[in-house]
Design a protein around this motif. Structure first.
Motif, PDB file in Angstrom:
ATOM      1  N   UNK A   1     -19.219 -64.434 -32.584  1.00 32.47           N
ATOM      2  CA  UNK A   1     -19.546 -63.144 -33.187  1.00 32.47           C
ATOM      3  C   UNK A   1     -18.787 -62.949 -34.501  1.00 32.47           C
ATOM      4  N   UNK A   2     -17.630 -63.573 -34.580  1.00 32.41           N
ATOM      5  CA  UNK A   2     -16.812 -63.432 -35.783  1.00 32.41           C
ATOM      6  C   UNK A   2     -17.275 -64.403 -36.867  1.00 32.41           C
ATOM      7  N   UNK A   3     -17.718 -65.584 -36.438  1.00 27.60           N
ATOM      8  CA  UNK A   3     -18.082 -66.624 -37.405  1.00 27.60           C
ATOM      9  C   UNK A   3     -19.000 -67.634 -36.739  1.00 27.60           C
ATOM     10  N   UNK A   4     -20.129 -67.946 -37.387  1.00 32.63           N
ATOM     11  CA  UNK A   4     -21.049 -68.944 -36.852  1.00 32.63           C
ATOM     12  C   UNK A   4     -21.819 -69.577 -38.006  1.00 32.63           C
ATOM     13  N   UNK A   5     -22.518 -70.684 -37.769  1.00 27.58           N
ATOM     14  CA  UNK A   5     -23.296 -71.325 -38.839  1.00 27.58           C
ATOM     15  C   UNK A   5     -24.477 -70.467 -39.314  1.00 27.58           C
ATOM     16  N   UNK A   6     -24.794 -69.403 -38.600  1.00 25.38           N
ATOM     17  CA  UNK A   6     -25.971 -68.605 -38.929  1.00 25.38           C
ATOM     18  C   UNK A   6     -25.604 -67.247 -39.520  1.00 25.38           C
ATOM     19  N   UNK A   7     -24.403 -67.139 -40.078  1.00 27.50           N
ATOM     20  CA  UNK A   7     -23.974 -65.855 -40.622  1.00 27.50           C
ATOM     21  C   UNK A   7     -24.851 -65.379 -41.766  1.00 27.50           C
ATOM     22  N   UNK A   8     -25.549 -66.308 -42.445  1.00 26.55           N
ATOM     23  CA  UNK A   8     -26.428 -65.893 -43.522  1.00 26.55           C
ATOM     24  C   UNK A   8     -27.586 -65.052 -43.037  1.00 26.55           C
ATOM     25  N   UNK A   9     -28.055 -65.341 -41.832  1.00 24.60           N
ATOM     26  CA  UNK A   9     -29.197 -64.601 -41.294  1.00 24.60           C
ATOM     27  C   UNK A   9     -28.833 -63.663 -40.168  1.00 24.60           C
ATOM     28  N   UNK A  10     -27.670 -63.883 -39.550  1.00 22.93           N
ATOM     29  CA  UNK A  10     -27.188 -63.003 -38.489  1.00 22.93           C
ATOM     30  C   UNK A  10     -25.804 -62.520 -38.918  1.00 22.93           C
ATOM     31  N   UNK A  11     -25.719 -61.274 -39.270  1.00 25.81           N
ATOM     32  CA  UNK A  11     -24.470 -60.764 -39.826  1.00 25.81           C
ATOM     33  C   UNK A  11     -23.330 -60.906 -38.835  1.00 25.81           C
ATOM     34  N   UNK A  12     -22.220 -61.493 -39.297  1.00 23.66           N
ATOM     35  CA  UNK A  12     -21.026 -61.614 -38.458  1.00 23.66           C
ATOM     36  C   UNK A  12     -20.366 -60.253 -38.311  1.00 23.66           C
ATOM     37  N   UNK A  13     -19.635 -60.091 -37.218  1.00 19.65           N
ATOM     38  CA  UNK A  13     -18.929 -58.835 -36.975  1.00 19.65           C
ATOM     39  C   UNK A  13     -17.635 -59.127 -36.239  1.00 19.65           C
ATOM     40  N   UNK A  14     -16.633 -58.326 -36.490  1.00 20.92           N
ATOM     41  CA  UNK A  14     -15.364 -58.497 -35.783  1.00 20.92           C
ATOM     42  C   UNK A  14     -15.499 -57.868 -34.401  1.00 20.92           C
ATOM     43  N   UNK A  15     -15.379 -58.662 -33.327  1.00 17.29           N
ATOM     44  CA  UNK A  15     -15.584 -58.111 -31.988  1.00 17.29           C
ATOM     45  C   UNK A  15     -14.433 -57.218 -31.545  1.00 17.29           C
ATOM     46  N   UNK A  16     -14.765 -56.233 -30.739  1.00 19.96           N
ATOM     47  CA  UNK A  16     -13.746 -55.402 -30.107  1.00 19.96           C
ATOM     48  C   UNK A  16     -13.429 -56.007 -28.744  1.00 19.96           C
ATOM     49  N   UNK A  17     -12.176 -56.396 -28.545  1.00 17.78           N
ATOM     50  CA  UNK A  17     -11.780 -57.085 -27.322  1.00 17.78           C
ATOM     51  C   UNK A  17     -11.149 -56.095 -26.352  1.00 17.78           C
ATOM     52  N   UNK A  18     -11.736 -55.978 -25.164  1.00 17.15           N
ATOM     53  CA  UNK A  18     -11.136 -55.187 -24.084  1.00 17.15           C
ATOM     54  C   UNK A  18     -10.691 -56.180 -23.013  1.00 17.15           C
ATOM     55  N   UNK A  19      -9.463 -56.645 -23.133  1.00 15.44           N
ATOM     56  CA  UNK A  19      -8.981 -57.691 -22.243  1.00 15.44           C
ATOM     57  C   UNK A  19      -8.973 -57.242 -20.789  1.00 15.44           C
ATOM     58  N   UNK A  20      -8.700 -55.988 -20.515  1.00 18.55           N
ATOM     59  CA  UNK A  20      -8.651 -55.527 -19.126  1.00 18.55           C
ATOM     60  C   UNK A  20     -10.010 -55.677 -18.458  1.00 18.55           C
ATOM     61  N   UNK A  21     -11.091 -55.405 -19.197  1.00 15.24           N
ATOM     62  CA  UNK A  21     -12.434 -55.557 -18.616  1.00 15.24           C
ATOM     63  C   UNK A  21     -12.802 -57.034 -18.472  1.00 15.24           C
ATOM     64  N   UNK A  22     -12.405 -57.840 -19.459  1.00 14.95           N
ATOM     65  CA  UNK A  22     -12.651 -59.274 -19.343  1.00 14.95           C
ATOM     66  C   UNK A  22     -11.912 -59.848 -18.139  1.00 14.95           C
ATOM     67  N   UNK A  23     -10.676 -59.385 -17.936  1.00 19.39           N
ATOM     68  CA  UNK A  23      -9.884 -59.879 -16.807  1.00 19.39           C
ATOM     69  C   UNK A  23     -10.504 -59.467 -15.481  1.00 19.39           C
ATOM     70  N   UNK A  24     -11.009 -58.241 -15.393  1.00 18.44           N
ATOM     71  CA  UNK A  24     -11.649 -57.779 -14.157  1.00 18.44           C
ATOM     72  C   UNK A  24     -12.862 -58.638 -13.836  1.00 18.44           C
ATOM     73  N   UNK A  25     -13.658 -58.952 -14.854  1.00 18.95           N
ATOM     74  CA  UNK A  25     -14.833 -59.811 -14.648  1.00 18.95           C
ATOM     75  C   UNK A  25     -14.401 -61.212 -14.212  1.00 18.95           C
TER      76      UNK A  25
END
Length: 404
Positions: free
Chosen positions: A157-181
């Motif tokens: 989401x931050x950086x990919x080979x397709x940033x020209x056609x798919x706008x990159x974005x800085x992701x919001x990380x919620x580690x507590x929810x990732x950890x629960x999953x």
């Protein structure tokens, strides 16, 4: 409709793999596979080879027979399979008591051996001092790969080979929810692959406690709930795994450092993370934390992957630096201090400061508390159990497998 009886499946995932394999056999139109029943119902075209069907299942490590063919132990579901194993063993041995097998540990090696022993007619006592399932499902492969996958998504989401056609974005990380999953999936797999199988297997007795050898044919188990129990055995398997090794750096043991175990269950992403280590565990977690937002510095005593493959290490070093991970080669910490909530590492290149410190410098076998000398079992200088090509120790009735 053609019916197969299938033995060896231990969960619904096994059934899904069998279904996929059967439907690839020429002539099979569809397959309905049931793990609880141990069966497969097939819609096939006339002339389909029965041998091809059984071979497809055998290729996955299971056994299949046509439903109208005799099956020695009449196994259907998991409970019926176990009853069949015990009945077959009793019949074969002329009512002699079954072989008593003790298994110390409950990880992959322990479970595989316990189930195979039961299949061969043995009675098994499995002893686990901690959480059922061992390293892989609880604090190793499963949680680490889930975290790494989440970090990879954040990276894309931050950086990919397709940033020209798919706008990159800085992701919001919620580690507590990732950890629960992450932990929910760990719990699910532990129950499906370990706890559920043990609970439903009357030929396996599970003791929760710490085992030590009394002599060459018996163990003493200090039960977690209190008290002790003696377990005698005809054969024993030691499958106690390994734990993170901690290098003798002055000040390290007095600090709140992380091993991979603590890092994987952290509900926060530190702003600055220092990593001591240069092999797989150190590097996969270093990159995961970096992609989730940490500023990561790696201290490598030599170079990355110098034991595994230096050429790969060079490529990984370049990739890490391109991602903003600082790799300090030929660098060791001579002192570690934890002052005012901050780690201070003294190195030959000056001081390094970090909010968290991950130490991943290898693993040591879990053998110290077993009193192996009482059973005549030899270990090497690192404490690992010495075995032959058949996994037999210096005691012919005791075997060892896995990381120990």
């Amino acid at each position: 409709m053609t019916h197969l009886k299938i033995t060896g499946m231990t969960c619904d995932s096994c059934a899904a793999h069998v279904k996929e394999a059967l439907e690839k056999v020429p002539g099979v139109q569809s397959a309905l596979v049931s793990y609880p029943k141990g069966t497969a119902q097939l819609a096939i075209v006339p002339g389909t080879s029965p041998d091809a069907l059984t071979a497809a299942v055998a290729g996955l490590g299971y056994k299949a027979t046509l439903a109208d063919a005799p099956l020695a132990d009449n196994r259907v579901g998991l409970l019926d399979k176990v009853r069949g194993w015990m009945a077959a063993a009793e019949k074969h041995s002329g009512n002699e008591p079954p072989v008593q097998v003790a298994v110390i540990g409950s990880g992959g090696a322990a479970m595989a051996a316990a189930l195979k022993a039961v299949e061969q007619g043995a009675q098994v006592t499995l002893i686990e001092r901690g959480t059922i399932g061992g390293t892989c499902v609880n604090v190793g492969c499963v949680p680490s790969k889930i975290m790494i996958r989440a970090a990879h998504i954040a990276h894309l989401r931050r950086e990919s080979p397709f940033d020209g056609g798919i706008a990159a974005t800085v992701p919001t990380i919620d580690r507590s929810k990732l950890l629960a999953q992450q932990q929910a999936r760990v719990d699910e797999l532990r129950h499906a692959k370990y706890e559920g199988i043990l609970d439903g297997n009357p030929a396996i007795t599970v003791l929760h406690g710490e085992a030590r050898f009394k002599d060459d044919q018996s163990l003493v188990v200090r039960l977690n709930e209190g008290g002790e129990r003696e377990v005698t055995f005809d054969r024993c398997l030691v499958a106690t795994g390994a734990s993170p090794a901690v290098p003798p750096i002055p000040g390290l043991k007095e600090s709140p450092y992380w091993t991979s175990t603590e890092a994987l269950v952290s509900d926060t992403i530190p702003a600055r993370l220092a990593v001591i280590g240069s092999s797989v565990v150190a590097l996969e977690l270093a990159q995961a934390f970096a992609r989730l937002g940490s500023q990561v510095t790696i201290l490598a005593r030599s170079t990355l992957f110098f034991r595994e493959d230096p050429a790969i290490g060079e490529a990984v070093t370049a990739a890490f630096r391109a991602e903003g991970i600082e790799v300090l080669e030929h660098t060791q910490a001579s002192q570690v201090a934890h002052v005012n909530g901050e780690f201070v590492l003294t190195t030959g290149h000056g001081e390094l400061r970090a909010d968290k410190l991950l130490v991943a410098t290898g693993r040591a076998p879990n053998t110290r508390s077993l009193a192996l000398d009482a059973a005549g079992v030899t270990v090497n200088a690192q404490g690992a159990i010495v075995i032959d090509q058949g996994m037999r120790t210096s005691n012919p009735n005791i075997y060892a497998a896995g990381d120990c």
